[in-house]
Design an enzyme around this catalytic site. Structure first.
Site, mmCIF file in Angstrom:
data_model
loop_
_atom_site.group_PDB
_atom_site.id
_atom_site.type_symbol
_atom_site.label_atom_id
_atom_site.label_comp_id
_atom_site.label_asym_id
_atom_site.label_seq_id
_atom_site.Cartn_x
_atom_site.Cartn_y
_atom_site.Cartn_z
ATOM 1 N N GLY A 240 41.120 -28.248 5.820
ATOM 2 C CA GLY A 240 42.128 -29.073 5.159
ATOM 3 C C GLY A 240 42.037 -29.052 3.648
ATOM 4 O O GLY A 240 42.478 -29.968 2.980
ATOM 5 N N THR A 241 41.473 -27.985 3.091
ATOM 6 C CA THR A 241 41.305 -27.952 1.633
ATOM 7 C C THR A 241 42.377 -27.121 0.944
ATOM 8 O O THR A 241 42.253 -26.801 -0.242
ATOM 9 C CB THR A 241 39.929 -27.361 1.261
ATOM 10 O OG1 THR A 241 39.828 -26.063 1.850
ATOM 11 C CG2 THR A 241 38.814 -28.232 1.758
ATOM 12 N N SER A 306 34.999 -24.968 -2.601
ATOM 13 C CA SER A 306 35.347 -25.965 -1.587
ATOM 14 C C SER A 306 34.393 -25.936 -0.399
ATOM 15 O O SER A 306 34.667 -26.529 0.621
ATOM 16 C CB SER A 306 36.758 -25.680 -1.087
ATOM 17 O OG SER A 306 36.777 -24.390 -0.501
ATOM 18 N N SER A 310 35.592 -26.538 3.414
ATOM 19 C CA SER A 310 36.440 -25.463 3.938
ATOM 20 C C SER A 310 35.717 -24.708 5.041
ATOM 21 O O SER A 310 34.492 -24.663 5.102
ATOM 22 C CB SER A 310 36.841 -24.525 2.806
ATOM 23 O OG SER A 310 35.698 -23.974 2.193
ATOM 24 N N TYR A 568 40.636 -19.388 -13.934
ATOM 25 C CA TYR A 568 41.050 -20.662 -13.376
ATOM 26 C C TYR A 568 41.722 -21.447 -14.484
ATOM 27 O O TYR A 568 41.170 -21.557 -15.576
ATOM 28 C CB TYR A 568 39.795 -21.450 -13.039
ATOM 29 C CG TYR A 568 39.599 -21.825 -11.610
ATOM 30 C CD1 TYR A 568 38.896 -20.977 -10.768
ATOM 31 C CD2 TYR A 568 40.062 -23.033 -11.116
ATOM 32 C CE1 TYR A 568 38.656 -21.345 -9.453
ATOM 33 C CE2 TYR A 568 39.831 -23.387 -9.801
ATOM 34 C CZ TYR A 568 39.125 -22.549 -8.976
ATOM 35 O OH TYR A 568 38.889 -22.911 -7.678
#
Lengths: 648, 678
Positions: A240-241, A306, A310, A568
């Site tokens: 759900g990441t 994550s 994850s 990023y």
């Protein structure tokens, strides 16, 4: 050089004995010679496998029961029962924000920022600089708080659209499921800003109608069969990441949507210590995988930011990248074998050789398919012995340009440490603001001294300098040697070593930053011009859209490659006085993404496309490319059972 | 205190601008004190401080130049080192050597000269403030129009005065060869470009990398004349694209976030080299730029040249201009430091931006009362002008009428306030005593040369003498032309087609716009906007009535329409004459060298016989423009193989164009379909 002796791998759950010997193909191989003792051992293994065949039901028997599946799993489980993700995720995690419920940033009674909980190095610490940074950077202050809706209001959730026939047959399989509102809402979103914002405001759109928790591959096979039979829409759910709107339910979907939560498929099924591979169920989350392998003295080395939440299947489905890819590789380098259940049946390769020349690699249809083709159930991954020694480090550069030049040189000499990241000046300051209150006068004195040395003695402009964080891994001697090599290169670009502590804090920041829900990253390959242009574009767009305070617009180079890098971008703005901040955010993000593409960046380095970035797919991979992907989808899933509508 | 006044021309517009006389303050302080003032400008924030030698090094060591050098070495068979050596030589010849000391020297001298030449130099402070802001945010390109040699250092002079970084300026190579002066200019920031670079690949490479490096690093604002050269006719020149391309490329390639273009409009009451320009247009070659020539020219210092206006336009963001017009990702597949031919999309965009800048320069320039008078004087029969003279009273009345029309057409007028209209008129005529004189209530054209000369002039010489005076007048008329062109073309279309149908008028409008695209500045792809603008202006001044499909001429509008039509008549006459020459007299293949004098001869004959009423066709500028227009319309083609500019003419096509222009046959789809995107 090709070894021509057989390397045998046994896989008790799939019961395949593989013999690899064909000359000219590369393969998983045993590194010791083909002496007789080895042969004996192999022969014994084969015997035990054959014995296994005789004792257990034959594969593909649809009469297999979930209970058996679990029992089997329990037996095979390489290690302990401690699992991070329970079926009811809400027991430990926030329903409307990132991560664990007990870990968050808040202002304490004295008005100082504090990070709560016990889970992180920063937990329980006071962060004196944060408040001032927040106020000076975007004029955010204590008087202007937007409280979030405290608890989920179940009545706000639409009642489920259930497919009764499907439900009935599902019940008979014994696979656990739920249509509880909380369970469903939990699986209706990833972590895009607009998704979280809506939740915080208590707005809930289309959510899955049912959640199922398969326990093993065969459970998944059954669920997919039933879904095909009753025309139900399946949406795989891992950790759900997602930050690409991949988990958003398509509002136009009229069929019953079933969220297939893989979190209970979380066992390591076997470890092959000779070939250094592990066969793992795809629902396992990164931290569990790593911890369990560590217990046997191994690691995968795959550490996306994550990784606490994850899952392995998610990594495969989105083409994930880990922080330490310089040593261990990205997910496509780590995966040896994938098993995926599709509406047309199960796809997997017949062997686990490290390379094949058998046409286009079918794994590449699976990796990055983002749940549109099927569910990844089991993966064989490369593993490595745990590194003997780990060392953090950091280097301060007078400016970002020098930092990038240094990273380029490091990549050119192919001596990148496990991880090397370059934060720009804004981010360096942010990292500084997150520095916890120091316990002794001595430490703070030392800090002052360091600052003096860098800014006054070395003449670095505190508003231009930037910092690279480093992580070295390997055996002690080599690490030290390697470290020296990298620092020598850095010195040529005006870099000054700035200590282990700064480096370590840099990496800790990665995990904690997600709790400050002001940032969201997206990343692409290419470097210096992009950084400047995208940052400038973000600032300009924010100004145009009426944002009152200058936004935080910052970037860091997180990965280096032979031929490029991954950058990023973070941006944040104070949304005071804006009527629709999410819309502004989306417009700015959209503009930033266009800027990146115009500057020769790629659409996504590792987050995937989801629904958020679909509109740029055609221009990115050409119409023919789209057609190729489309035709695969049409063959594998003609009825769009895997109907999350990502990617295409 | 400095005096300020409002630009009366824009009084009706909301963006009232204040102009400040910068010379006034200079006159109160010592020149030396001024030259030695502290100069501490705020540079572009992204720029690393770099010296001239850093710049040269960056250019020579660029990947781009290495690549080209290798390519050339391979093509010519010489060694790479030799080619690079050659490149170094080119760069030495080209590069500027900006030094603060010389800026001070320049400021000192220029200050002295300007104080002598001009009564005032007016600058809009608001524009200057915007420039100061812009310079800190992104690399800035200063783009003045070029009407006089005096332009060359005026921008540097103003920027020095107001503590803004001094620009580097693209200049023609002849300036560099002037003794001492060339070096002073170089150290004041000039860099020198050869004329007619042609296909010299290495030169192009060095130049473009040099320019791009300046833009990329933002080490100094870059100033260049997008028109390419000094306009001899004082009319805007169709922009040249080479330099524009180089300047914009760093943005297209994403090497800078944005580039700011600042159009600068410089207008003169009286241009220093007015008579030289006219003679040059008639075929008398311009004196070579030399230092001794410069000193000889110092007699011009004795004269009064009135005021100068420098209007700094609103900074334009290239990013915003190009938004939606181009797709920058075409540069993604080839390394950015290798040469890449821009797509037609990019080329069109560059062309469009360049035209837009020139149009903006036009809109920003100020029209003097003298320009209005020139418009009117030229509409009088030539014999009236040269012999009995034009009635002063009538001229005054007409000029005031025209002033109103200019304001209606949103022109910027430089009409002195606080002075009576008759004072303005007479002081204007006094300023231009070299062209006209006012005596006994009449205004006559001054003709150069000694009237009491013993040798009577031959009739041909007489024509040339008059032509020189007329062309001077023409050039001042040209300064006002941009305000009238669009409605003027519509008036001409109405006059020729005698139609009231909007679509018919539009197609003739487009045809004229197309034929005269070398004569006036039209932004590509904006035919319908231009037409709409023309319609609305004519409607505004009460000349026509517009309905959905029809344009009807109003009784009250006859004066305006006839003025406008007569204003453009010389252009039509000139073009027709040259068309006629090409169809009847000329050979199928001719060179430019044959063409120009032949046209001049024919025109002289016709003027003498009274069949031609314009002297403008004698101007080599007009002749060249016709040739370019015909090449654009594909009625004339340049022969590739020939070395000496040989042209081949398609007589039928030329005749057809002439027939359409005279209204004998209707225009077909001669004009290209306007690009919808632009």
């Amino acid at each position: 050089m090709c070894h021509t002796f057989p390397a045998l791998t046994s896989d008790r759950s799939s019961r395949i004995c593989s013999l690899l010997y064909k000359h000219g193909s590369s393969m998983a191989s045993n590194s010791s010679g083909s002496d007789s003792s080895d042969r004996q051992r192999i022969a014994q293994q084969r015997l035990s496998v054959i014995a296994g065949h005789l004792q257990r039901p034959v594969e593909g028997n649809s009469g297999i029961l979930a209970a058996e599946c679990k029992a089997q799993g329990d037996k095979l489980d390489v290690s302990s029962e401690r699992r991070t993700v329970p079926r009811r995720r809400q027991e430990i995690m926030k329903w409307n924000g990132w991560g664990y419920s007990d870990s968050k940033f808040l202002y304490n009674k004295k008005g100082q920022a504090e990070f709560t909980g016990k889970r992180y190095r920063l937990s329980g610490m006071i962060i004196p600089g944060l408040r001032e940074w927040m106020e000076s950077t975007f004029g955010a202050n204590l008087q202007h708080k937007t409280p979030a809706a405290p608890i989920l209001n179940s009545s706000a959730v639409q009642p489920p659209t259930l497919n009764e026939a499907f439900l009935k047959e599902l019940k008979s399989t014994g696979i656990p499921f739920s249509h509880d509102a909380e369970d469903r809402v939990f699986r209706s979103h990833g972590h895009c800003l607009h998704e979280i914002f809506a939740l915080r405001e208590g707005k809930i759109g289309r959510v899955p109608d049912l959640v199922v928790w398969p326990n093993c591959h065969n459970d998944v096979v059954k669920i997919v069969e039933l879904a095909c039979k009753h025309n139900v829409c399946l949406m795989p759910y891992g950790g759900g990441t997602s930050v690409s709107s991949a988990l958003e339910c398509p509002p136009e979907e009229t069929r019953s949507i079933v969220s297939l939560d893989t979190s209970q498929m979380n066992r390591i099924l076997w470890i092959d210590e000779k070939n250094l591979t592990a066969h793992v169920e795809a629902g396992i989350v990164g931290q569990d995988l790593e911890r369990l392998l560590n217990e046997s003295g191994y690691c995968t080395g795959h550490e996306p930011d994550s990784m606490e939440f994850s899952s392995l299947g998610g990594w495969v489905a989105t083409r994930a990248s880990g922080m330490k890819k310089n040593i261990y590789g990205n997910i496509e380098d780590l995966v040896v074998h994938i098993k995926m259940v599709t509406p047309q049946g199960v796809i997997e390769k017949s062997c686990q050789g490290p390379r094949m020349s058998t046409g286009p690699d079918v794994h590449h249809f699976i990796m990055g398919s983002e749940g549109t083709l099927g569910v990844v159930t089991e993966v064989t991954m490369k593993i490595r012995p745990m590194p003997e020694y780990q060392k953090y480090g950091s280097v301060v550069f007078p400016n970002f340009e020098m930092g990038v030049a240094c990273l380029r040189e490091v990549a050119r000499q192919r001596c990148a440490p496990a991880s090397i990241r370059l934060m720009d000046n804004e981010q360096f300051k942010f990292g500084h603001a997150l520095k916890p209150q120091v316990s002794s006068i001595f430490t703070s004195f030392l800090d002052g001294l360091k600052k003096f040395y860098i800014t006054k003695f070395k003449g670095f402009d505190p508003n231009r300098l930037c910092v690279a964080t480093l992580l070295f891994e390997g055996d002690r001697e080599k690490v030290l040697q390697h470290e020296k090599q990298v620092y020598d290169i850095a010195a040529k670009f005006g870099g000054l070593a700035a200590g282990e502590d700064n480096g370590q804090r840099g990496y800790m920041l990665t995990f904690v930053i997600a709790y400050l829900r002001v940032v969201l990253g997206f990343k692409y390959t290419l470097v210096l011009d992009i950084c400047r242009n995208v940052k400038a574009r973000i600032v300009r767009e924010c100004k145009d859209k009426g944002v009152q305070f200058p936004p935080l617009s910052t970037c860091r180079v997180t990965q280096t490659y032979d031929a490029g890098a991954c950058v990023y971008f973070y941006f944040a703005f104070n949304y005071r006085g804006l009527s629709d901040p999410v819309h502004v955010y989306e417009q700015v993000e959209h503009a930033a993404r266009e800027e990146i593409l115009a500057n020769g960046g790629s659409l996504s380095h590792h987050h995937g496309v989801g629904k958020l970035r679909k509109e740029w797919m055609r221009e990115t991979i050409s119409s023919v490319g789209m057609g190729m992907l489309r035709s695969v989808k049409d063959y594998v899933d003609p009825n769009n059972i895997f109907g999350n509508r990502n990617l295409l | 205190m400095t005096s300020t006044y409002k630009d009366s021309g824009t009084a009706s517009l909301k963006d009232e601008e204040e102009f400040t006389d910068i010379l006034e303050e200079r006159r109160c302080t010592t020149d030396l004190g001024y030259a030695l003032r502290t100069f501490n400008p705020q540079p572009y924030k992204g720029a690393p401080s770099s010296s001239t030698s850093d710049l040269k090094k960056a250019v020579l060591e660029s990947q781009y130049l290495r690549y080209i050098a290798k390519e050339i070495a391979l093509e010519t068979g010489s060694s790479v080192e030799k080619v690079r050596q050659e490149a170094r030589g080119i760069l030495e010849e080209m590069s500027h050597n900006l030094q603060l000391g010389f800026i001070r020297l320049m400021a000192y001298t220029v200050n002295k000269v300007f104080k002598r030449l001009f009564r005032s130099i007016y600058v809009n402070m608001e524009g200057l403030n915007m420039l100061q802001q812009a310079i800190q945010e992104s690399p800035v390109i200063l783009m003045p129009n070029h009407r006089s040699y005096v332009d060359f250092l005026i921008v540097s002079f103003i920027l020095f005065t107001y503590d803004i970084p001094i620009p580097v300026i693209a200049a023609g190579i002849p300036l560099a060869s002037m003794k001492v002066v060339g070096e002073i200019l170089r150290r004041s920031g000039a860099f020198f470009i050869r004329r007619a670079i042609g296909s010299d690949k290495l030169y192009w490479a060095v130049l473009s990398e040099y320019v791009r490096t300046i833009v990329r690093t933002g080490c100094a604002p870059l100033e260049f004349y997008v028109e390419g050269f000094r306009s001899r006719t004082l009319k805007s020149v169709v922009p040249k694209l080479g330099m524009m391309d180089m300047v914009l490329e760093p943005y297209f390639k994403g090497e800078v976030f944005d580039i700011t273009l600042v159009p600068i409009s410089i207008s003169y009451d009286r241009v220093v080299e007015e008579s030289l320009l006219a003679l040059e247009l008639l075929g008398v070659p311009k004196p070579k730029e030399s230092t001794t020539g410069l000193f000889k020219a110092s007699r011009v210092l004795q004269e009064d040249y009135g005021c100068m206006h420098v209007n700094f336009g609103r900074p334009l963001s290239v990013r915003q201009l190009c938004e939606g017009k181009i797709n920058r990702s075409e540069y993604n597949l080839i390394p950015r430091d290798l040469p890449q031919r821009p797509s037609t999309e990019i080329q069109d965009c560059v062309n469009w931006v360049a035209h837009l800048i020139v149009r903006t320069q036009e809109e920003g320039s100020l029209i003097s009362p003298w320009s209005l008078m020139a418009c009117l004087l030229l509409q009088a029969p030539i014999t009236t002008l040269t012999e009995e003279g034009l009635q002063w009273h009538g001229l005054t009345e007409k000029t005031l009428w025209l002033r109103k029309l200019v304001l209606d057409f949103r022109g910027r007028l430089n009409w002195p306030a606080h002075t009576t209209d008759s004072d303005v008129m007479s002081s204007t005529v006094a300023l231009h005593h070299s062209i006209v004189h006012h005596k006994a209530g009449r205004v006559c054209l001054v003709q150069d040369g000694d009237p009491a000369s013993q040798d009577p002039l031959s009739p041909e010489e007489g024509v040339m003498r008059t032509a020189a005076a007329v062309l001077m007048l023409v050039s001042y008329r040209n300064q006002a032309l941009h305000v009238f062109v669009r409605p003027g073309i519509l008036a001409t279309a109405i006059h020729i087609t005698k139609s009231t149908q909007k679509d018919e008028l539009f197609s003739f409008f487009c045809f004229l716009r197309d034929v005269f695209a070398n004569e006036f500045i039209f932004i590509p792809g904006r035919a319908s906007q231009d037409f709409d603008e023309a319609c609305s202006l004519l409607q505004k001044c009460g000349a026509v009535h517009m309905s959905e499909q029809e344009v009807t001429v109003l009784e009250t509008g006859l004066e305006v329409l006839s003025f406008l039509q007569k204003l453009l008549q010389p252009f039509l006459d000139s073009y027709q004459l040259i068309f006629r020459y090409l169809c009847e007299n000329g050979a199928h293949v001719f060179t430019e060298k044959q063409f120009l004098p032949a046209v001049q001869n024919l025109a002289t004959k016709l003027i003498l016989s009274g069949d031609l009423h314009t002297f403008e066709v004698l101007s080599s500028d007009t002749q060249k423009n016709v040739l370019s227009a015909l090449r654009r319309l594909e009625a004339v083609t340049k022969l590739r193989a020939s070395q000496q500019n040989e042209y081949k003419v398609n007589k039928a096509a030329v005749r057809r164009t002439g027939d359409i222009l005279s209204g004998k046959i209707p225009p077909e789809s001669l004009h290209a379909i306007p690009d919808a995107r632009l």
